[in-house]
Design a protein around this motif. Structure first.
Motif, PDB file in Angstrom:
ATOM      1  N   LYS A  82      -2.526   0.889 -12.013  1.00  0.00           N
ATOM      2  CA  LYS A  82      -1.546   1.401 -11.048  1.00  0.00           C
ATOM      3  C   LYS A  82      -1.433   0.374  -9.924  1.00  0.00           C
ATOM      4  N   ARG A  83      -0.190  -0.045  -9.641  1.00  0.00           N
ATOM      5  CA  ARG A  83       0.025  -1.097  -8.658  1.00  0.00           C
ATOM      6  C   ARG A  83       1.171  -0.675  -7.747  1.00  0.00           C
ATOM      7  N   ASP A  84       1.053  -0.978  -6.468  1.00  0.00           N
ATOM      8  CA  ASP A  84       2.133  -0.688  -5.529  1.00  0.00           C
ATOM      9  C   ASP A  84       3.022  -1.926  -5.448  1.00  0.00           C
ATOM     10  N   THR A  85       4.275  -1.797  -5.920  1.00  0.00           N
ATOM     11  CA  THR A  85       5.148  -2.985  -5.978  1.00  0.00           C
ATOM     12  C   THR A  85       5.574  -3.459  -4.586  1.00  0.00           C
ATOM     13  N   ARG A  86       5.341  -2.630  -3.542  1.00  0.00           N
ATOM     14  CA  ARG A  86       5.737  -3.071  -2.202  1.00  0.00           C
ATOM     15  C   ARG A  86       4.817  -4.156  -1.661  1.00  0.00           C
ATOM     16  N   ASN A  87       3.522  -4.069  -2.043  1.00  0.00           N
ATOM     17  CA  ASN A  87       2.547  -5.010  -1.461  1.00  0.00           C
ATOM     18  C   ASN A  87       1.550  -5.527  -2.490  1.00  0.00           C
ATOM     19  N   ASP A  88       1.783  -5.212  -3.770  1.00  0.00           N
ATOM     20  CA  ASP A  88       0.892  -5.640  -4.848  1.00  0.00           C
ATOM     21  C   ASP A  88      -0.545  -5.157  -4.684  1.00  0.00           C
TER      22      ASP A  88
END
Ligand SMILES: Cc1cc2nc3c(=O)[nH]c(=O)nc-3n(C[C@H](O)[C@H](O)[C@H](O)COP(=O)(O)OP(=O)(O)OC[C@H]3O[C@@H](n4cnc5c(N)ncnc54)[C@H](O)[C@@H]3O)c2cc1C
Ligand SMILES: [Zn+2]
Lengths: 79, 405
Positions: free
Chosen positions: A68-74
Motif C-alpha cells: 500500500k503506497r500513498d501516491t501523493r508522497n510515496d
C-alpha cells in the motif's frame, strides 16, 4: 521513498524492487459488457492517495507481494 | 518560495485583482496548454472574456520543468501531422508574439544500437517524410559529422548502427514560452489569476457551468481542464473517467560544457536523451518512474543510471558534474497519445494526455482547441485525439515514440 519493507526480507533499498501493477477496478455502475471491456483495457482510477499494488522483490527473495503506497508522497503504508 | 519565483509573481497588463463572476471560457491551469488556448481564443477568434486560473504560479507545472525538445517524428500519421504543425508554429512563435523564446532548430538524432531498432528508425524516416516531417536515415559516419563527441562503439557495449535524423528538431526556453503566451493573452484582454486553486466544478443538471475556487465561484460558458498531472482529480468532479496515469519524470543538468554539442540526441534502445542548453549545460532525461505518483521527488539511482548511459555514448560527459535535478508529474495516457476536446459531460473540455511529450504540442493544441471552442466543432487535425476514441476502439497507440518508456 528510499526503503521498502518486503514481507519476507524486511526493510530493503527501493532499487531492489520492481513495480508490478495496480489492482484495476472497473466501477460497478458500468454495467454494459462492452463498456466494461473498454474500461478494463484503458481507464485508470489514478488515485491521488493510498493505492494497493503488486511489487516484486527482484534483487532479493524474488517473491511478489501486495503493498500500500500513498501516491501523493510515496509513503509506504501498512497493508 | 525562492527569489526566482518572487520575481514572477506580478502579472503585468492586468488591472483586476479579483476574477469576474462570469466568463465565456474558464481555463483551469496556467501551463503552456491553458495559456496558449487562451491566447489563441483572444487573438484569433476575438473571444476575450476568458479567465485562466492557476493554483500556483504560471509555468509551475511541467511547462516550466521539461527538457524543451520539439520534434514531430511520431509513429502514427495523424500524430506526425499534428506535431509537425506544432513544430512549424514554434518556428514562427517569436515573430507572432514578439517574445524571444530562444527557439533553436538543432536537428534530432534518434540512435539505434540493434538491427531491430535500426529497422524501426528506417521505418520512422519513411513515415515521417510521407507525412510531412523531413527526415533522413544517417550512417554512423554521418552521425559522427553531426556530433563529433560520439563514441560509435557505445562504450564497447552499445555500437551505433545508425539513426533517424529529424532536420526540424528544435528546443525553446520553456518558461519563456509560457510567458510569451501569458503576455499575449493578457494584452488581448484575457484574465489570469495565479495562486487561485480550483477545488470543484459547478454543475446544473448534467452540465458543467462553472468552477469553485479559493476565491469563490465563477460561472463559465465552458470549462477547459489543462491541469497536467492532476487531471484525473478534476475530471472526477465532472464524472469523466480517463485513460490517464500520473507518473513522475525526472531530468537533470550538468555544469557548462565549453564546446558546442549541436543536435538533440535520443536513444531508443538505451532510453535516454540529451541536448545542450543555451548556457552550455548538458540537459538529460530518460524513462518515467514505473509506479504512478504525484510526488515530484528525484532519486540518486536515476542520476546514476542515466549518467552511465550518457557516458557510454558520450565519454566527455564523465568529466562533467551534475548541477540540479528535478521532476514533474506527467498525465500519461494509456495509448501514449494526447486527448483534446469535448467529453461526455457538456460544458467540460480537456487538454490532457500530454505525458512526457506535451511541451512540443503547446502551439498546435492551443490553436486547435481555441478553434474548437470558437466554432463549436472539432478541427480535422485533432479529431483523432478525442476522448471518445477509446469507446470507438480507435485508440492511437504510439508508445515507442515517447522516448521515455
Ligand atoms: C522532466 C520533464 C521533461 C519533459 N520533457 C519534454 C520535452 O522534452 N518535450 C516535450 O514536448 N514535453 C516534455 N515534457 C512534457 C511537458 O512538459 C508537458 O506535457 C507539458 O508541459 C504539459 O503542459 P500543461 O499546460 O498541460 O501542464 P502543466 O504545465 O503541468 O500546467 C498545469 C498547471 O495546472 C495547475 N493546476 C493543477 N491543478 C489545478 C487546480 N486544481 N486549480 C488550478 N490550477 C491547477 C498547475 O499549478 C500547473 O501550473 C516533459 C515533462 C517533464 C516533467
Ligand atoms: Zn524480499
Amino acid at each position: 521513498m528510499l526503503w521498502v519493507t518486503c514481507p519476507n526480507c524486511g526493510s530493503r533499498p527501493f532499487e531492489e524492487f520492481r513495480y508490478g501493477s495496480i489492482f484495476p477496478v472497473t466501477p460497478d455502475d458500468i454495467t454494459d459488457d462492452d463498456q466494461r471491456n473498454v474500461d478494463y483495457a484503458w481507464m485508470q482510477d489514478n488515485i491521488e492517495g493510498p493505492v494497493l499494488e503488486r511489487w516484486f522483490h527482484e534483487s532479493g527473495c524474488r517473491r511478489w507481494f501486495t503493498a500500500k503506497r500513498d501516491t501523493r508522497n510515496d509513503a509506504w503504508l501498512d497493508v | 518560495m525562492n527569489e526566482f519565483v518572487e520575481t514572477l509573481l506580478d502579472l503585468p497588463w492586468q488591472t483586476e485583482t479579483e476574477p469576474n463572476h462570469t466568463y465565456d471560457v474558464v481555463i483551469i491551469g496556467g501551463g503552456g496548454h491553458g495559456l496558449a488556448t487562451a491566447y489563441y481564443l483572444a487573438t484569433r477568434h476575438g473571444i476575450t472574456n476568458v479567465c485562466v486560473l492557476d493554483a500556483s504560479y504560471i509555468g509551475s507545472g511541467n511547462s516550466g520543468r521539461n527538457t524543451t525538445i520539439i520534434r514531430s517524428n511520431y509513429g502514427i500519421p495523424e500524430a506526425i501531422a499534428f506535431y509537425q504543425e506544432s513544430l512549424s508554429m514554434y518556428e514562427g512563435l517569436e515573430s507572432e508574439t514578439g517574445c524571444w523564446v530562444m527557439h533553436n532548430t538543432k536537428g534530432q538524432l534518434w540512435m539505434a544500437h540493434s538491427t531491430g531498432t535500426a529497422r524501426t528508425e528506417q521505418t520512422r524516416v519513411l513515415m515521417n517524410n510521407a507525412c510531412g516531417a523531413p527526415s533522413d536515415y544517417v550512417s554512423p559516419a554521418e552521425i559522427r559529422k553531426i556530433v563529433p563527441q560520439i563514441d560509435l562503439t557505445g562504450g564497447g557495449r552499445y555500437p551505433v548502427q545508425g539513426a533517424s535524423y529529424l532536420h526540424g528538431g528544435a528546443t525553446a526556453r520553456h518558461d519563456r514560452v509560457v510567458w510569451a503566451y501569458a503576455q499575449g493573452a493578457l494584452r488581448a484582454g484575457v484574465h489570469i489569476f495565479q495562486n487561485t486553486a480550483v477545488n470543484g466544478l459547478v454543475k446544473d443538471g448534467g452540465r458543467v457551468t462553472g468552477v469553485t475556487t479559493s476565491k469563490g465561484s465563477i460561472s463559465a460558458g465552458v470549462v477547459l481542464s489543462a491541469v497536467g498531472g492532476h487531471v484525473s482529480t478534476v475530471s472526477k468532479w465532472a464524472d469523466v473517467r480517463l485513460p490517464i496515469r500520473t507518473h513522475t519524470l525526472q531530468a537533470f543538468v550538468t555544469n557548462a560544457y565549453a564546446h558546442e554539442f549541436a543536435p538533440i540526441v535520443s536513444s531508443n534502445d538505451l532510453v535516454f536523451y540529451v541536448s545542450q542548453t543555451a548556457r552550455g549545460q548538458m540537459l538529460l532525461g530518460a524513462e518515467y518512474d514505473r509506479q504512478a505518483s504525484y510526488d515530484r521527488g528525484t532519486s540518486f539511482a536515476y542520476l546514476q543510471s542515466v549518467s552511465a548511459k550518457a557516458v557510454a555514448l558520450f565519454p566527455f560527459m564523465a568529466k562533467l558534474r551534475i548541477l540540479r535535478s528535478w521532476a514533474g508529474i506527467c498525465d500519461i495516457s494509456t495509448d501514449f497519445s494526447p486527448i483534446m476536446g469535448y467529453t461526455n459531460t457538456p460544458g467540460f473540455l480537456l487538454s490532457t494526455g500530454w505525458g512526457t511529450w506535451g511541451f512540443k504540442a503547446i502551439p498546435a493544441a492551443g490553436s486547435q482547441l481555441a478553434k474548437l471552442i470558437a466554432d463549436d466543432a472539432t478541427p480535422d487535425l485533432i479529431k483523432p485525439f478525442a476522448l471518445s476514441r477509446f469507446e470507438r476502439e480507435m485508440a492511437m497507440a504510439d508508445p515507442s515514440s515517447a522516448g521515455t518508456k
